[in-house]
Design a protein around this motif. Sequence first.
Motif, short mmCIF file in Angstrom:
data_model
loop_
_atom_site.label_atom_id
_atom_site.label_comp_id
_atom_site.label_asym_id
_atom_site.label_seq_id
_atom_site.Cartn_x
_atom_site.Cartn_y
_atom_site.Cartn_z
N PRO A 254 0.80 -1.24 0.00
CA PRO A 254 0.00 0.00 0.00
C PRO A 254 0.82 1.28 0.00
CG PRO A 254 -0.73 -1.54 1.71
CD PRO A 254 0.59 -2.03 1.22
N GLU A 255 0.07 2.38 -0.02
CA GLU A 255 0.61 3.72 0.17
C GLU A 255 1.18 3.86 1.58
OE1 GLU A 255 -1.30 8.27 -0.07
OE2 GLU A 255 -2.56 6.55 0.44
N GLN A 256 2.22 4.67 1.72
CA GLN A 256 2.78 5.07 3.02
C GLN A 256 3.36 3.92 3.82
OE1 GLN A 256 -0.17 7.44 5.08
NE2 GLN A 256 0.16 9.20 3.75
N VAL A 257 3.84 2.90 3.15
CA VAL A 257 4.52 1.81 3.85
C VAL A 257 5.96 2.21 4.17
CG1 VAL A 257 5.47 -0.52 3.56
CG2 VAL A 257 3.08 -0.04 2.99
N GLY A 258 6.63 2.84 3.22
CA GLY A 258 8.03 3.20 3.40
C GLY A 258 8.23 4.68 3.64
N SER A 259 9.45 5.03 3.95
CA SER A 259 9.85 6.43 4.10
C SER A 259 11.35 6.47 3.86
CB SER A 259 9.51 6.93 5.51
OG SER A 259 9.90 8.28 5.66
N TRP A 260 11.74 7.23 2.85
CA TRP A 260 13.15 7.23 2.49
C TRP A 260 13.61 8.61 2.04
CZ3 TRP A 260 9.88 3.25 0.66
CH2 TRP A 260 9.11 3.59 -0.46
N GLY A 261 14.85 8.90 2.37
CA GLY A 261 15.46 10.16 1.96
C GLY A 261 16.20 10.00 0.65
N PRO A 262 17.11 10.92 0.36
CA PRO A 262 17.84 10.87 -0.92
C PRO A 262 18.64 9.59 -1.12
CG PRO A 262 18.07 13.02 0.11
CD PRO A 262 17.40 12.15 1.12
N SER A 263 19.02 8.92 -0.02
CA SER A 263 19.78 7.67 -0.17
C SER A 263 18.91 6.53 -0.69
CB SER A 263 20.39 7.26 1.16
OG SER A 263 19.36 7.01 2.12
N ARG A 264 17.58 6.63 -0.47
CA ARG A 264 16.61 5.69 -1.02
C ARG A 264 16.94 4.25 -0.68
NH1 ARG A 264 15.91 8.59 -6.99
NH2 ARG A 264 14.74 10.41 -6.23
N THR A 265 17.08 4.00 0.60
CA THR A 265 17.39 2.65 1.06
C THR A 265 16.36 2.18 2.06
OG1 THR A 265 18.80 3.51 2.84
CG2 THR A 265 19.87 2.97 0.74
N ASP A 266 16.11 0.88 2.07
CA ASP A 266 15.27 0.22 3.07
C ASP A 266 15.69 -1.24 3.08
OD1 ASP A 266 13.19 -1.19 4.41
OD2 ASP A 266 11.86 0.51 4.13
N PRO A 267 16.57 -1.62 4.00
CA PRO A 267 17.09 -2.99 4.01
C PRO A 267 16.01 -4.06 4.12
CG PRO A 267 18.40 -1.57 5.43
CD PRO A 267 17.21 -0.77 5.03
N GLN A 268 14.94 -3.75 4.85
CA GLN A 268 13.91 -4.76 5.03
C GLN A 268 13.11 -4.98 3.74
OE1 GLN A 268 12.33 -2.73 8.56
NE2 GLN A 268 12.59 -4.66 9.68
N LEU A 269 12.80 -3.91 3.02
CA LEU A 269 12.15 -4.09 1.72
C LEU A 269 13.06 -4.85 0.77
CD1 LEU A 269 10.44 -0.62 1.06
CD2 LEU A 269 9.30 -2.80 1.53
N SER A 270 14.33 -4.51 0.76
CA SER A 270 15.28 -5.20 -0.13
C SER A 270 15.38 -6.68 0.23
CB SER A 270 16.66 -4.54 -0.03
OG SER A 270 16.62 -3.22 -0.54
N ALA A 271 15.30 -6.98 1.52
CA ALA A 271 15.37 -8.38 1.94
C ALA A 271 14.15 -9.15 1.45
CB ALA A 271 15.48 -8.46 3.46
N ILE A 272 12.96 -8.54 1.58
CA ILE A 272 11.73 -9.21 1.11
C ILE A 272 11.82 -9.46 -0.39
CG2 ILE A 272 9.25 -8.94 0.79
CD1 ILE A 272 10.01 -9.48 3.67
N ALA A 273 12.20 -8.43 -1.15
CA ALA A 273 12.31 -8.58 -2.61
C ALA A 273 13.33 -9.66 -2.96
CB ALA A 273 12.70 -7.25 -3.24
N GLY A 274 14.45 -9.70 -2.22
CA GLY A 274 15.47 -10.69 -2.49
C GLY A 274 15.02 -12.10 -2.16
#
Length: 490
Positions: A254-274
Motif C-alpha cells: 500500500p501507500e505510506q509503507v516506506g519512508s526514504w530520503g535521498p539515499s533511497r534505502t530500506d534494508p527490510q524491503l530489499s530483503a523481502i524482494a530478495g
Amino acid sequence: MIAAGFALYAGSPPRDLWWLAPLAFATLAAVVRHRRPRAGFGYGMVFGFAFLLPLLGWLQDFLGADFGPWPWLGVAAVEALFIGLGGAGMALVSRLRLAPVWMAAVFVTAEAIRSAFPFGGFPWGRLAFTQDTGALLPLASIGGATLVSFAVALIGSGLAELAWRARRPRGWAVPLAAVLVPLLGGLAMWPLIGTEAQAGTKRVAVIQGNAPNIGLGLLNSDDVLHDNHIRAARRLVDDVRSGRVPKPDFVVMPEQVGSWGPSRTDPQLSAIAGQLDVPLIVGGLGQDSNGALRNEIVRWDPEDGFSQRYIKQHLVPFAETIPMRSVASLVSPFVDRFPQDMVPANTPGVLEVAGTKIGVGICYDVAYDDVFGPAAANGAQLLVVPTNNAWYGHSEMSYQQLAMSRLRAVETGRAMLVSATSGVSAYVRPDGSVAEQTQLFTARNLNVEVPLRTERTIATELGSTPMWTLAVLGVGAVVLAGWRTRRANA
C-alpha cells in the motif's frame, strides 16, 4: 429536497441501490423545472448538502475528535455550492426544447467544475460513483465517468419531464428517449465488456498488513505501518517457501509503507524482494536531494532496490498540500506534520514490472479522470491503486473508493488491484466485478492471477473529449436560455 438528497446518498456504495440515483435526481429536476435560477440554486444546494453530509461522514470519523464537526460541515457546504450552481443552471435551461438533455449537461458541467476547483477540486460524490453496479456501469467504457454521470442525470431529468406530462397526450417522445436510451445502451454494452487475457496473465500478491484503528494517532506512526507490512510480507515469503501459495510475479504494497530520503534505502524491503526474487510495488514518502517531499510509488527490485517511481498527481488539500497555511491549523493536523507542501507530478504513472506495464495511481488519484485513462493510453496492461485508508475507521470511505476503482476498471478495460493498509484491498475484474476483497482492519494477503489486456476502450481513446463536449453543451444552453430570458423581459 432533503429527502431526495439523502436518497442519493442511500443509493451510494456500499449499498447496491444504483437505481435510486436517477430517482433522486428526478426529484431535483422536477422541483427546479421552470423556476427562477435563484430558486434552482437554493433547492440544488439543499439537495447537495443532504447528499454530501452523510456521504462525507468519514471526515468526521477522521477529524471530529480533535477538530469537531467544522471540517466535515465546511467541505460538505462548499461542495454543495457547486450542486447549487448546477440547480440554478438546470432551472434556467428547463424551458428550452430537449430540456432533459440540457439539464443533464448543465449538471455534469457543474460536476466538472467542482472536480477542478478550488485547490484542485474534490470529485467525491459524482453521480457516476453511485453506479459501480447496475445497468449504467458499462457506459464507462464509452465515455468514462462523465458519460455515466450524464446518463444518471438524463434519466432523472427525463423522468421529471414525463411526470409533468403525465396528463398530456403529446410531447412524450423526448423525455421517454431520455429515460430509455441510457438504460438500453448500458444493457446493450454489457456483453461487449471484455475480461479475457489478451497478453497472458500475471500472478500478483497484494499485501494488507493492517493498522491500528486510532485515527489521527497514525499521524506520527510511520514505523507502525512499515513494520506491520514487513511482517505481512514475511508471511508471504513463508507461504511461498512452504508451497501454501504460488510464487507471485510481483508484489503490491500500500501507500505510506516506506519512508526514504535521498539515499533511497530500506534494508527490510530489499530483503523481502530478495527472498521472493520478485519486484515489489510499494508506496512511501520520499524526500529528494533538493528537499522536495513526494508521495510516491516505487518499483523495488531484488538486487538494486529503489528503481522506477510514480509520483502522486492529485494531492489532498489541507493534508499533502496546505493552502492558506497560516490559518489551516484550525482545520488540519497536517500543518505541523509537513512543514512544506508535497510536490505533485503531471505525468501518467506507468511502471515496467516483471515484463508488464502497470498503470499506477495513489489513493485520492482514483477519483480523477486524468490518471488511469492516460495510463491505459500509454500502454498499461493492468492497474493498481495503493492507498492508506486507516485514518477513516470503519466508515464507508473505503467502499466509496472501491466503487471508483470498479468504474475505472470498466472505463479502461483493465483489471484493477487495490492495496490498502487496513482495507478494503481487492481484485477487480475488467468488467468491474470484484473477484476478491478483504475486510476492514484485518491483516490479509491476496494472491491472485490477473489478466493483462491491451485493447483500448472507446473511453480511453476519447480521453477528456466527453467532458469538454458536455461542458460546451451545458454552457451553451445556459447562455442561450439567459439570452432568451433577457429578450423576453426587455
